[in-house]
Design an enzyme around this catalytic site. Structure first.
Site, PDB file in Angstrom:
ATOM      1  N   CYS A 107       0.861  -1.191   0.000  1.00  0.00           N
ATOM      2  CA  CYS A 107       0.000   0.000   0.000  1.00  0.00           C
ATOM      3  C   CYS A 107       0.901   1.247   0.000  1.00  0.00           C
ATOM      4  CB  CYS A 107      -0.935   0.124   1.202  1.00  0.00           C
ATOM      5  SG  CYS A 107      -2.217  -1.119   1.261  1.00  0.00           S
ATOM      6  N   ARG A 160       3.747  -0.435  -4.969  1.00  0.00           N
ATOM      7  CA  ARG A 160       3.506  -0.920  -3.613  1.00  0.00           C
ATOM      8  C   ARG A 160       2.179  -1.647  -3.478  1.00  0.00           C
ATOM      9  NH1 ARG A 160       6.419   1.881   0.359  1.00  0.00           N
ATOM     10  NH2 ARG A 160       4.782   1.218   1.755  1.00  0.00           N
ATOM     11  N   TRP A 208      -2.976  -2.519  -1.687  1.00  0.00           N
ATOM     12  CA  TRP A 208      -2.806  -3.975  -1.801  1.00  0.00           C
ATOM     13  C   TRP A 208      -3.776  -4.540  -0.774  1.00  0.00           C
ATOM     14  CZ3 TRP A 208      -1.559  -8.270   1.089  1.00  0.00           C
ATOM     15  CH2 TRP A 208      -1.207  -9.415   0.366  1.00  0.00           C
ATOM     16  N   ASN A 229      -2.147   2.049   5.801  1.00  0.00           N
ATOM     17  CA  ASN A 229      -1.307   0.918   5.378  1.00  0.00           C
ATOM     18  C   ASN A 229      -1.069   0.071   6.616  1.00  0.00           C
ATOM     19  OD1 ASN A 229       0.572  -0.774   4.176  1.00  0.00           O
ATOM     20  ND2 ASN A 229       2.264   0.665   4.420  1.00  0.00           N
ATOM     21  N   GLY A 230      -1.365  -1.244   6.526  1.00  0.00           N
ATOM     22  CA  GLY A 230      -1.166  -2.123   7.676  1.00  0.00           C
ATOM     23  C   GLY A 230      -2.433  -2.895   7.984  1.00  0.00           C
ATOM     24  N   GLU A 287      15.950 -19.124  -7.418  1.00  0.00           N
ATOM     25  CA  GLU A 287      15.688 -17.735  -7.809  1.00  0.00           C
ATOM     26  C   GLU A 287      15.118 -17.678  -9.238  1.00  0.00           C
ATOM     27  OE1 GLU A 287      15.354 -15.044  -6.386  1.00  0.00           O
ATOM     28  OE2 GLU A 287      15.755 -13.444  -7.814  1.00  0.00           O
ATOM     29  N   LYS A 320      11.469 -16.114 -10.051  1.00  0.00           N
ATOM     30  CA  LYS A 320      11.297 -15.009 -11.001  1.00  0.00           C
ATOM     31  C   LYS A 320      10.248 -15.383 -12.049  1.00  0.00           C
ATOM     32  CE  LYS A 320      13.854 -11.691  -9.672  1.00  0.00           C
ATOM     33  NZ  LYS A 320      13.389 -12.069  -8.337  1.00  0.00           N
ATOM     34  N   GLU A 363       6.658 -15.486 -10.466  1.00  0.00           N
ATOM     35  CA  GLU A 363       6.049 -14.213 -10.082  1.00  0.00           C
ATOM     36  C   GLU A 363       5.774 -13.314 -11.275  1.00  0.00           C
ATOM     37  OE1 GLU A 363      10.041 -11.925  -8.340  1.00  0.00           O
ATOM     38  OE2 GLU A 363       8.117 -11.425  -7.481  1.00  0.00           O
ATOM     39  N   HIS A 378      15.569 -38.437  -6.608  1.00  0.00           N
ATOM     40  CA  HIS A 378      14.728 -38.684  -5.428  1.00  0.00           C
ATOM     41  C   HIS A 378      13.295 -38.219  -5.657  1.00  0.00           C
ATOM     42  CE1 HIS A 378      18.304 -39.874  -3.303  1.00  0.00           C
ATOM     43  NE2 HIS A 378      18.893 -38.768  -3.720  1.00  0.00           N
ATOM     44  N   LYS A 401       5.427  -4.790  -3.783  1.00  0.00           N
ATOM     45  CA  LYS A 401       6.893  -4.792  -3.751  1.00  0.00           C
ATOM     46  C   LYS A 401       7.442  -5.496  -2.525  1.00  0.00           C
ATOM     47  CE  LYS A 401      11.095  -3.753  -4.827  1.00  0.00           C
ATOM     48  NZ  LYS A 401      11.748  -4.765  -5.690  1.00  0.00           N
TER      49      LYS A 401
HETATM   50  O1  M6R Z   1      12.179  -6.142   0.907  1.00  0.00           O
HETATM   51  P1  M6R Z   1      12.621  -7.553   1.131  1.00  0.00           P
HETATM   52  O2  M6R Z   1      13.957  -7.842   0.554  1.00  0.00           O
HETATM   53  O3  M6R Z   1      12.546  -7.957   2.574  1.00  0.00           O
HETATM   54  O4  M6R Z   1      11.554  -8.447   0.341  1.00  0.00           O
HETATM   55  C1  M6R Z   1      11.617  -9.842   0.391  1.00  0.00           C
HETATM   56  C2  M6R Z   1      10.757 -10.475  -0.659  1.00  0.00           C
HETATM   57  O5  M6R Z   1       9.406 -10.095  -0.486  1.00  0.00           O
HETATM   58  C3  M6R Z   1      11.187 -10.109  -2.083  1.00  0.00           C
HETATM   59  O6  M6R Z   1      12.522 -10.448  -2.307  1.00  0.00           O
HETATM   60  C4  M6R Z   1      10.312 -10.838  -3.135  1.00  0.00           C
HETATM   61  O7  M6R Z   1      10.515 -12.206  -3.048  1.00  0.00           O
HETATM   62  C5  M6R Z   1      10.630 -10.314  -4.546  1.00  0.00           C
HETATM   63  N1  M6R Z   1       9.435  -9.796  -5.153  1.00  0.00           N
HETATM   64  C6  M6R Z   1      11.129 -11.347  -5.473  1.00  0.00           C
HETATM   65  O8  M6R Z   1      11.452 -10.829  -6.724  1.00  0.00           O
END
Ligand code: M6R
Length: 640
Positions: free
Chosen positions: A22, A47, A95, A121-122, A510, A514, A517, A533, A635
Site C-alpha cells: 500500500c 507498492r 494492496w 497501510n497495515g 531464484e 522469477k 512471479e 529422489h 513490492k
Molecule cells: O524487501 P525484502 O527484501 O525484505 O523483500 C523480500 C521479498 O518479499 C522479495 O525479495 C520478493 O521475493 C521479490 N518480489 C522477489 O522478486
C-alpha cells in the site's frame, strides 16, 4: 517539536526508502493537491495496485474519488468528473488485506459526517471489536475494510474533544491510535482543517517531506521525491501534523513533543523513473554493475580492514559468536542461501538459513553467542522484522543487510551493512539481489577478519575478486540477446524447471521464483542431487530445464551435474545450460548453452542469476503481462 517551514538542510544520508505494501501520500501547500497526490501515487503504484483513491479539502468541504484496479482507472474517473481545486489532500494505492479490491473497499474511507478522510497501510487487528462498537452506536459501515473504523473513530474523537485539545486533529488522531491494535501508518485530512494533514505510524512506514512552503507525507520518499529531497524520519508510535502555516509538529501518542530525525535523500526523481526503458525491471537489470560497484565501494579501509556502516558490536563480540542464522524472505532468502556457503567456508562458523516467516515459530536455539543476519531490500518486511525481534528477545546479536537507509530493520539491528542498489521499483527484485550477494560476501569477510580465520592478504585477494564483479556483470549483460531468444522460444511452455547444485542451487530457486512471479508459469527449482529422489518424474518430452553448472573448480560437483543433464536429456528434457566461459564439457548435452564470464565458484551466483532475470522478464513481456506489477503481489510485504 516544530520543524521550521523553510531552510531544510541535508542530514543523514538516506539512500532509498522504497518498497512495501500500500502506498499513502498526504500533501499540504500552495499547489494543486490533486496533481501532487496523483503523481506521488504513480511513483508508489508498485507498492499495491488493487485500487486507488484520493481525498481533497476543497472550499466547500471534503471531496473524494476512488476506483478499483490500477491508478489509471482513478485517473480516468477524475478526467471524466474533475474534482474542485484544493491545496490539501491525500491519496492511497492499495494492496488488499480486508475485503476484495472493489470500489467500496478502496481508500480513502470517510467518516459518517463526511468531514474526515483516512488512508491506511497495515492491519488493524481489533477492527472487529471497534466495528461492532460503532454498529451498536447506530453507524452503518460502507466497506469491508479494517480502515473505515478509523475514519469514524477519528471524526467522533474530533467532535468530542474539550479543553485545550478541542478541535485539534492531531489530538483526535492520538486518541484513536491509542485504541488501535496492530500495525498502521495513517494519514488523514479533515474538512474543518483545510491547511492541515495529520499522520501516525506504528510498525508501518511513513516519512515526511519538507518543501518550500509545502509539506508531504509518504509511505516512502518516492511519494514526494519530485518536489523535495529533504525528508523526516518518523519513529514508532508518533503523530505528525503538517500545517501550511506552522510547519511540521511531531509528538508521541501521549502528546509529548518529539524531535524527528531529518535526512537528505541522495537520489533524485530520475533514479526512480524508467528513463526510456519499457519496464523498470529492464532498467534495474541494467543498473546491476553500478549496484555492485557502489555496494563494494569504500568498504575496505586504508589499513585493509573491511568496514560496515553502523556497528554496535565489537570484534570481541564477533569472536564470541559460535553460530550464524540468516533470516530473509523470497529473493533475499536466496541471497542468504548463497551467503551460507561463503560464511561457512571463510569463517568455519556453522550457518543456518531460515525463511523469516518460519523462524520464530520453530523456537530456534539462540543465545548471546548467536549472530542473526537479516537481509531485506526494503527493511520493512514484517516477517523479517518479527524474526529479528525474536532473535533480539533471545539476546542474539543482529546484523542487517538492507537497501533502505533509516528503515525499521536496520534501525533495530546491532550492526548494518547497506546495499547501495538505489531505488528498486519493479516488484521483482534484481539489482537489490545482486547487491545483497555482494554485501553477504563482505559480511562473511568481515567475520573472517574479526575472528582471524583468514589472513589479511587472503581477504584482500577475495576483495580483489569482488572488485572484478561489476565488469563481469556488465560483460554478462552484453550477452543477453541469446537469453531473450530462448525466452521467445519458451514463452508458451506450461512448465519450466530449474536445477542447480552448491551455490547454483539457490540460483535455480531464484530462476523459478522469477518466472513464477512474473510470467505465471509453473516453475520449480531444485537441487540437482534431488533429481533421482523424485523430481525427474516431472520430465516429459520437451520439458525445458535450465541448469546452472558449477564452476570447474568444484570438479566432483561439476561432473555430477553434467551427468544429471544427460539423465534429464535421456528422458526428453530440453536442456538450457548456464556455464562458465570455456566449459565445453557440457556442450554435447545442451540444447542451449549460455556462457557467463569465469569467476571464483563462490562468487558465480552474481553472474548466473542474470540469465534467470532476463529469461523471466522476456517471457512475461512476450505473454503480454505487466512485468513491473505482477498480479496479486506488492513490492514487499509489511503484513505477516
Ligand atoms: O524487501 P525484502 O527484501 O525484505 O523483500 C523480500 C521479498 O518479499 C522479495 O525479495 C520478493 O521475493 C521479490 N518480489 C522477489 O522478486
Amino acid at each position: 517539536m516544530s520543524v521550521p517551514r523553510h531552510g531544510a538542510q541535508s542530514c543523514d544520508v538516506l539512500m532509498t526508502t522504497l518498497s512495501r505494501m500500500c502506498g499513502i501520500i498526504g500533501y499540504v501547500g500552495t499547489k494543486s493537491a490533486e496533481d501532487i497526490v496523483l503523481e506521488g501515487l504513480r511513483r508508489m503504484e508498485y507498492r499495491g495496485y488493487d485500487s486507488a483513491g484520493i481525498a481533497l479539502v476543497a472550499v466547500d468541504g471534503l471531496v473524494t474519488a476512488k476506483k478499483a484496479g490500477k491508478l489509471a482507472n482513478l485517473e480516468k474517473a477524475l478526467a471524466d468528473q474533475p474534482l474542485p481545486p484544493a491545496t490539501t489532500g491525500l491519496g492511497h494505492t492499495r494492496w488488499a488485506t480486508h475485503g476484495p479490491p472493489v470500489d467500496r473497499n478502496a481508500h480513502p474511507h470517510v467518516s459518517a459526517d463526511r468531514k474526515a478522510a483516512v488512508v491506511h497501510n497495515g492491519i488493524i487487528e481489533n477492527f472487529g471489536a471497534l466495528r461492532s462498537e460503532l454498529e451498536r452506536a447506530g453507524l452503518e459501515l460502507s466497506s469491508d475494510t479494517d480502515t473505515e473504523v478509523v475514519a469514524h473513530l477519528l471524526a467522533a474523537a474530533h467532535a468530542a474533544q474539550t479543553g485545550p485539545d478541542a478541535g485539534r486533529l492531531a489530538a483526535a488522531m492520538r486518541a484513536v491510535c491509542l485504541r488501535l491494535e496492530g500495525s498502521f501508518s495513517l494519514v488523514t485530512v479533515h474538512a474543518d482543517h483545510p491547511g492541515q494533514v495529520v499522520g501516525a505510524r506504528r510498525n508501518q512506514p511513513l516519512v515526511g517531506g519538507i518543501g518550500d512552503g509545502e509539506y508531504f507525507l509518504g509511505s516512502d520518499v518516492s511519494a514526494f521525491i519530485a518536489h523535495t529531497r529533504d525528508a523526516l524520519e518518523l519513529g514508532q508510535d508518533q503523530v505528525v501534523t503538517l500545517d501550511v502555516e506552522h510547519g511540521v509538529t511531531v509528538t508521541d501518542f501521549a502528546g509529548t513533543p518529539v524531535q524527528p530525525k531529518r535526512f537528505y535523500v541522495d537520489w533524485d526523481a530520475a533514479a526512480a523513473e524508467k528513463g526510456g526503458y519499457a519496464w523498470f525491471m529492464l532498467k534495474e537489470i541494467d543498473e546491476q554493475p553500478a549496484a555492485i560497484a557502489d555496494t563494494l565501494r569504500g568498504r575496505l579501509s586504508e589499513t585493509g580492514q573491511i568496514v560496515l556502516d553502523e556497528v554496535r558490536l565489537s570484534d570481541e563480540d564477533l569472536r564470541d559468536i559460535d553460530k550464524v542464522f540468516i533470516v530473509a524472505c523470497g529473493t533475499a532468502n536466496h541471497a542468504a542461501m548463497v551467503a551460507k556457503y561463503a560464511i561457512e567456508h571463510w569463517t568455519r562458523l556453522p550457518c543456518e538459513v531460515e525463511l523469516a516467516s518460519e523462524f520464530r515459530y520453530r523456537d530456534p536455539v539462540l543465545d548471546r553467542s548467536t549472530l542473526v543476519i537479516a537481509i531485506s531490500q526494503s527493511g520493512e518486511t514484517m516477517d523479517t522484522l518479527m524474526a529479528l525481534r525474536h532473535a533480539k528477545d533471545q539476546r542474539a546479536r543482529v546484523l542487517a543487510i538492507c537497501n533502505t537507509n533509516g528503515s525499521t530493520i536496520p534501525r533495530e539491528s546491532d550492526a548494518v551493512l547497506y546495499t547501495r542498489a538505489g531505488p528498486e521499483v519493479a516488484v521483482a527484485s534484481t539489482k537489490a539481489f545482486l547487491a545483497q550477494l555482494a554485501a553477504c560476501y563482505l559480511v562473511a569477510l568481515y567475520l573472517a577478519q574479526a575472528r582471524g580465520t583468514k589472513y589479511a592478504d587472503e581477504i584482500a585477494a577475495i576483495v580483489a575478486q569482488l572488485n572484478m564483479l561489476p565488469d563481469a556483470v556488465a560483460d554478462t549483460l552484453g550477452r543477453m540477446d541469446q537469453v531473450r531468444a530462448i525466452g521467445r522460444e519458451l514463452a508458451k511452455e506450461p512448465t519450466i524447471l530449474f536445477v542447480g547444485r552448491h551455490v547454483g542451487y539457490p540460483i535455480a530457486l531464484e530462476g523459478a521464483l522469477k518466472l513464477k512471479e512474473l510470467a505465471y508459469i509453473h516453475a520449480e527449482g531444485f537441487a540437482a542431487g534431488e533429481l533421482k529422489h523424485g523430481y525427474i518424474s516431472l520430465i516429459e518430452e520437451g520439458t525445458p530445464v535450465v541448469t546452472v553448472i558449477p564452476a570447474r573448480g568444484r570438479n566432483s560437483v561439476h561432473s555430477k551435474v553434467i551427468s544429471n543433464i544427460q539423465e534429464m536429456r535421456a528422458r526428453g528434457a530440453k536442456t538450457i545450460v548456464i556455464a562458465a566461459d570455456g566449459d565445453d564439457e557440457v556442450a554435447p548435452y545442451a540444447d542451449h548453452l549460455i556462457y557467463v564470464p569465469t569467476t571464483p565458484t563462490l562468487l558465480a551466483p552474481v553472474l548466473t542469476a542474470i540469465p534467470m532475470q532476463v529469461l523471466a522478464c522476456e517471457i512475461a513481456d512476450i505473454r503480454g503481462l505487466d512485468v513491473d506489477q505482477p498480479r496479486n503481489l506488492a513490492k514487499s510485504v509489511t503484513v505477516e
